[in-house]
Design an enzyme around this catalytic site. Structure first.
Site, PDB file in Angstrom:
ATOM      1  N   TYR A  19       0.805  -1.225   0.000  1.00  0.00           N
ATOM      2  CA  TYR A  19       0.000   0.000   0.000  1.00  0.00           C
ATOM      3  C   TYR A  19       0.842   1.281   0.000  1.00  0.00           C
ATOM      4  O   TYR A  19       0.293   2.376   0.013  1.00  0.00           O
ATOM      5  CB  TYR A  19      -0.911   0.029   1.234  1.00  0.00           C
ATOM      6  CG  TYR A  19      -1.901  -1.099   1.302  1.00  0.00           C
ATOM      7  CD1 TYR A  19      -2.851  -1.292   0.295  1.00  0.00           C
ATOM      8  CD2 TYR A  19      -1.908  -1.979   2.384  1.00  0.00           C
ATOM      9  CE1 TYR A  19      -3.764  -2.331   0.364  1.00  0.00           C
ATOM     10  CE2 TYR A  19      -2.822  -3.021   2.458  1.00  0.00           C
ATOM     11  CZ  TYR A  19      -3.742  -3.191   1.453  1.00  0.00           C
ATOM     12  OH  TYR A  19      -4.655  -4.214   1.517  1.00  0.00           O
ATOM     13  N   HIS A  31      -4.650   6.089  -0.480  1.00  0.00           N
ATOM     14  CA  HIS A  31      -5.081   6.023   0.918  1.00  0.00           C
ATOM     15  C   HIS A  31      -3.914   6.277   1.886  1.00  0.00           C
ATOM     16  O   HIS A  31      -4.144   6.486   3.070  1.00  0.00           O
ATOM     17  CB  HIS A  31      -5.683   4.642   1.188  1.00  0.00           C
ATOM     18  CG  HIS A  31      -7.056   4.686   1.795  1.00  0.00           C
ATOM     19  ND1 HIS A  31      -7.786   5.842   1.982  1.00  0.00           N
ATOM     20  CD2 HIS A  31      -7.854   3.681   2.260  1.00  0.00           C
ATOM     21  CE1 HIS A  31      -8.959   5.547   2.538  1.00  0.00           C
ATOM     22  NE2 HIS A  31      -9.021   4.252   2.709  1.00  0.00           N
ATOM     23  N   TYR A  50      -4.658  -0.573  10.282  1.00  0.00           N
ATOM     24  CA  TYR A  50      -5.356  -0.406   9.015  1.00  0.00           C
ATOM     25  C   TYR A  50      -6.351   0.750   9.128  1.00  0.00           C
ATOM     26  O   TYR A  50      -6.828   1.091  10.210  1.00  0.00           O
ATOM     27  CB  TYR A  50      -6.031  -1.699   8.523  1.00  0.00           C
ATOM     28  CG  TYR A  50      -5.010  -2.714   8.101  1.00  0.00           C
ATOM     29  CD1 TYR A  50      -4.508  -2.725   6.809  1.00  0.00           C
ATOM     30  CD2 TYR A  50      -4.503  -3.623   9.028  1.00  0.00           C
ATOM     31  CE1 TYR A  50      -3.522  -3.634   6.435  1.00  0.00           C
ATOM     32  CE2 TYR A  50      -3.514  -4.526   8.666  1.00  0.00           C
ATOM     33  CZ  TYR A  50      -3.034  -4.517   7.370  1.00  0.00           C
ATOM     34  OH  TYR A  50      -2.052  -5.405   7.013  1.00  0.00           O
ATOM     35  N   ASN A  80      -9.451   1.659   8.538  1.00  0.00           N
ATOM     36  CA  ASN A  80     -10.788   1.722   9.132  1.00  0.00           C
ATOM     37  C   ASN A  80     -10.791   1.607  10.645  1.00  0.00           C
ATOM     38  O   ASN A  80     -11.808   1.887  11.288  1.00  0.00           O
ATOM     39  CB  ASN A  80     -11.689   0.631   8.530  1.00  0.00           C
ATOM     40  CG  ASN A  80     -11.991   0.890   7.068  1.00  0.00           C
ATOM     41  OD1 ASN A  80     -11.576   1.903   6.497  1.00  0.00           O
ATOM     42  ND2 ASN A  80     -12.706  -0.020   6.444  1.00  0.00           N
ATOM     43  N   ASP A 127      -6.013  11.339   3.412  1.00  0.00           N
ATOM     44  CA  ASP A 127      -6.369  11.522   2.010  1.00  0.00           C
ATOM     45  C   ASP A 127      -7.807  11.996   1.856  1.00  0.00           C
ATOM     46  O   ASP A 127      -8.666  11.692   2.682  1.00  0.00           O
ATOM     47  CB  ASP A 127      -6.194  10.195   1.265  1.00  0.00           C
ATOM     48  CG  ASP A 127      -7.081   9.099   1.854  1.00  0.00           C
ATOM     49  OD1 ASP A 127      -6.850   8.713   3.027  1.00  0.00           O
ATOM     50  OD2 ASP A 127      -8.005   8.634   1.164  1.00  0.00           O
ATOM     51  N   ASN A 186     -13.606   6.677   6.398  1.00  0.00           N
ATOM     52  CA  ASN A 186     -13.758   5.665   7.446  1.00  0.00           C
ATOM     53  C   ASN A 186     -12.732   5.783   8.567  1.00  0.00           C
ATOM     54  O   ASN A 186     -13.024   5.486   9.725  1.00  0.00           O
ATOM     55  CB  ASN A 186     -13.712   4.262   6.846  1.00  0.00           C
ATOM     56  CG  ASN A 186     -14.977   3.934   6.076  1.00  0.00           C
ATOM     57  OD1 ASN A 186     -16.047   4.466   6.362  1.00  0.00           O
ATOM     58  ND2 ASN A 186     -14.866   3.080   5.081  1.00  0.00           N
TER      59      ASN A 186
END
Length: 197
Positions: free
Chosen positions: A26, A31, A76, A78, A103, A124
């Site tokens: 990632y 994100h 992570y 969320n 972001d 989120n």
């Protein structure tokens, strides 16, 4: 051989958290704009986010005479609130002294939007921080990562990588976000908003 002097974690007065996802796959995704910015801030202050505490990779530095915890939650996106709430509780930091960098798909790549407080705006990670901290009164820097093209699913878009041209714009924005963060830490949020919004 030279060793980097590590600051202790005692006496933290301010928290700056960049949001993202921890896996290497990632690293260059939309994100992870928050992670990219906090890494840049750490470089600027000659430190590395290489210590695992508060469910995060973190470090401390001194910005404008204030001891600041820099953190990249490893929960992570969320579940970002799990890490942020743990650090807030440990250091007894009020929401007003916690800056979140993340972001924003409603802004063009490289644009910044700084706010003193506000809703989650459908993000989120922010939603989870507001839920677990019980407050939306924290300053935030939103970094534009571009609007989702019509044919894309939202999850696929935010986990897509920046093009080479977009990455240049993002790096410029991250540099401005670092300067804005320094102003916010020193109590000059209005100035940061005037300069960078």
């Amino acid at each position: 051989m030279f060793f980097r002097k590590k600051e202790s974690f005692g006496g933290v007065e301010f928290i700056i958290a960049g949001l993202g996802n921890p896996d290497r796959k990632y690293e260059n995704t939309r994100h992870n704009a928050g992670f990219i910015t906090v890494d840049m801030l750490a470089d600027k202050y000659d430190t590395r986010l290489d210590r695992i505490k508060y469910k995060s990779l973190c470090t401390t530095c001194t910005i404008n005479d204030k001891k600041v915890l820099l953190m990249k939650p490893s929960t992570y996106m969320n579940n970002s609130g799990l890490a942020v709430k743990e650090a807030m509780s440990f250091f007894k930091i009020p929401p007003e002294k916690m800056l979140i960098i993340f972001d924003d798909i409603s802004l063009d790549v490289g644009k910044l939007r700084i706010r003193r407080k506000g809703s989650d705006g459908g993000h989120n990670g922010i939603k989870n921080i507001i839920y677990l901290s019980g407050s939306d009164m924290f300053p935030r820097i939103k970094i534009g990562v571009g609007q989702k093209p019509e044919r894309w699913q939202l999850a696929d878009w935010v986990l897509s990588e920046f093009s080479a041209d977009e990455k240049k714009l993002l790096d410029e924005a991250a540099g401005k976000a670092c300067s804005a963060a320094e102003l916010i830490v020193s109590g000059q949020t209005d100035k940061a908003m005037n300069l960078y919004n």
